[in-house]
Write a protein that holds these residues in place. Sequence first.
Motif, PDB file in Angstrom:
ATOM      1  N   MET A 198       0.838  -1.195   0.000  1.00  0.00           N
ATOM      2  CA  MET A 198       0.000   0.000   0.000  1.00  0.00           C
ATOM      3  C   MET A 198       0.874   1.246   0.000  1.00  0.00           C
ATOM      4  O   MET A 198       1.948   1.254   0.585  1.00  0.00           O
ATOM      5  N   TYR A 227       1.475   5.029   1.287  1.00  0.00           N
ATOM      6  CA  TYR A 227       1.107   5.929   2.381  1.00  0.00           C
ATOM      7  C   TYR A 227       1.769   7.280   2.158  1.00  0.00           C
ATOM      8  O   TYR A 227       2.925   7.338   1.738  1.00  0.00           O
ATOM      9  N   ASN A 244       1.986  -2.340   5.583  1.00  0.00           N
ATOM     10  CA  ASN A 244       0.840  -1.996   6.420  1.00  0.00           C
ATOM     11  C   ASN A 244       1.120  -0.712   7.207  1.00  0.00           C
ATOM     12  O   ASN A 244       2.210  -0.144   7.109  1.00  0.00           O
ATOM     13  N   LEU A 245       0.122  -0.296   7.983  1.00  0.00           N
ATOM     14  CA  LEU A 245       0.221   0.971   8.704  1.00  0.00           C
ATOM     15  C   LEU A 245       1.406   0.990   9.672  1.00  0.00           C
ATOM     16  O   LEU A 245       2.096   1.993   9.798  1.00  0.00           O
ATOM     17  N   ASP A 246       1.651  -0.131  10.336  1.00  0.00           N
ATOM     18  CA  ASP A 246       2.753  -0.151  11.304  1.00  0.00           C
ATOM     19  C   ASP A 246       4.093   0.152  10.644  1.00  0.00           C
ATOM     20  O   ASP A 246       4.898   0.894  11.182  1.00  0.00           O
ATOM     21  N   LEU A 257       4.219   3.783   9.818  1.00  0.00           N
ATOM     22  CA  LEU A 257       4.426   4.591  11.027  1.00  0.00           C
ATOM     23  C   LEU A 257       5.883   4.513  11.476  1.00  0.00           C
ATOM     24  O   LEU A 257       6.457   5.488  11.952  1.00  0.00           O
ATOM     25  N   PRO A 310      -3.210   6.605   4.181  1.00  0.00           N
ATOM     26  CA  PRO A 310      -3.087   5.748   3.007  1.00  0.00           C
ATOM     27  C   PRO A 310      -3.488   6.522   1.755  1.00  0.00           C
ATOM     28  O   PRO A 310      -4.378   7.362   1.797  1.00  0.00           O
ATOM     29  N   ASP A 325      -9.304  -0.144  -9.332  1.00  0.00           N
ATOM     30  CA  ASP A 325     -10.462  -0.955  -9.691  1.00  0.00           C
ATOM     31  C   ASP A 325     -11.522  -0.151 -10.441  1.00  0.00           C
ATOM     32  O   ASP A 325     -12.522  -0.690 -10.874  1.00  0.00           O
ATOM     33  N   GLU A 360     -10.764   1.978 -13.115  1.00  0.00           N
ATOM     34  CA  GLU A 360     -10.298   2.025 -14.507  1.00  0.00           C
ATOM     35  C   GLU A 360     -11.000   3.101 -15.327  1.00  0.00           C
ATOM     36  O   GLU A 360     -12.004   2.825 -15.975  1.00  0.00           O
TER      37      GLU A 360
END
Lengths: 415, 119
Positions: B1, B3, B88-90, B93, B111, B117, B119
């Motif tokens: 992801m 961020y 991930n977020l951790d 961070l 994020p 999706d 398009e």
Amino acid sequence: MTTSVGPEIDALVRRDGGRMLSRLVADIRDFQLAEDSLQDALEAALVHWDRSGLPRSPVGWLLQTARRKAIDRIRRSANFRSKSAELTALIELDRDFEPVIDADPIADERLKLIFTCCHPALAPRISVALTLRSVCGLKTEEIARAFVMSPEAMAQRLVRARHKIAKAGIAYEVPEADGWGERLQSVLAVIYLVFNEGYAASSGELVRGELCDEAIRLGRLVHQLCPGEPEVEGLLALMLLHHARSNTRLGLAGELVTLEGQDRTQWDREMIGEAREILQGALRRGRAGLYQLQAVIAMIHADAPSFAETDWTEIALIYDSLIAVEPNPVFELNRVVALSYAVSAEMALKRLERVGAALESYQPYHAVRADLLVRLGDMTAAGAAFERAIALSGSAAERRFLENKLRAFCGQGCT
Amino acid sequence: MKYMALIYGAPEDSPTPESEEFGPFMEAYAAASERFEKDGVLVAGEGLEDDSTATTLRVRNGKVETMDGPFAESKEQLGGFYIFECANLDEALRYAAMIPSATYGAVEVRPVSDYSDLE
């Protein structure tokens, strides 16, 4: 609609609801979808089980059905494409799943779920609510009552929290040991709150044993996960010590029996022994914290041959330490009670008046005050304090208990 | 992801070019950026000129209206950003905590929306 399997499904949800939901969140990785799918599966069970009887593994059946319902829901949803990875994983899971052979279809996913709920990116209050809902299977209305909120507001908060977990990419895992720090504190706090919700339910039934069992089980899991962490041991010992007394806390009529009136021969000595061993190990590490100190107090009660022969001076001293670590009006109130036996009711009452302001709307404050006034012979003031405590009571059993006391002590003297 | 780490700080709280801390502060930024790159999480990152250089615009009834200054007046101003690619977020961070300005101001981690999706 009434069906013959309804009560059995209710019992199943009560017993395994939280575990099933944890398992489903692990598979589906979406709180809301997991919950909706489990609901779908339960509705399906109502129809199918009524027709063909209970399956060999009801939990397995429900899990498999819920997964399929989740697949359907993803296929129907607008963001179908962004979910294609999850969909593929779920379809594979569904193919590999053998409900009949699988003896325990729920591996323990609850700890991961608790750590996810207790992520520092979420507000602590919402962590507790989310854990109670997702791990312990409490209804949103029950949690709302415990938090003195409307069910709608609580539901909204829960939705927001689930949304954040999904969208912000909060990992569904127990973090590495170096990421424990603050999260472990929240996890312990949540487990203790779950225990307390079972031990002194904020509404409805006075005692909800299944929540206590669940909290102790979770405490053991955390203990296994990080052996030698003194506050984890302290919490586990504390819960075991309280739980060891649980079968003496209710009278024949379902009324509350306080420590003073409990039949000490009925306390679970084996459980107390286990708690003692755990607590001694923790104290040897020389890092006493809130849970260990509270467990020491519970241990003194467990060891006292009678209420009168309790070492109240020692207990008052430990409350001093607790208040030094965390100033807290409830600890102050408990210290007042200990002092009333260790020194005198008169001195305790003076101290109590000093902490009064913070506890004006806290039922136990007025109950303690009433007791002290009775011991000092001021029945008129005691009567008024009892009335105030009764007005603030959350459960019927608690109210009955206080009304009985009011009658017993103030029957003649109070105006 | 992906961020985005949005770096906020009050100008008076951060080291100024005249101060003694400024040199080490900038070196810390260079070291942080190097680390992000080496770990393969760095997508982009820039510092911004101070908020007195900002112009805010809105289009209303087909007309462009411009205003002097940042969108919202507040003590802490957006001073720069990083975009990280993290699991991930951790993890995000963890990297955001290495941004030197986190010590003086605040870093907001959000994020980045995934529109793939649509398009």
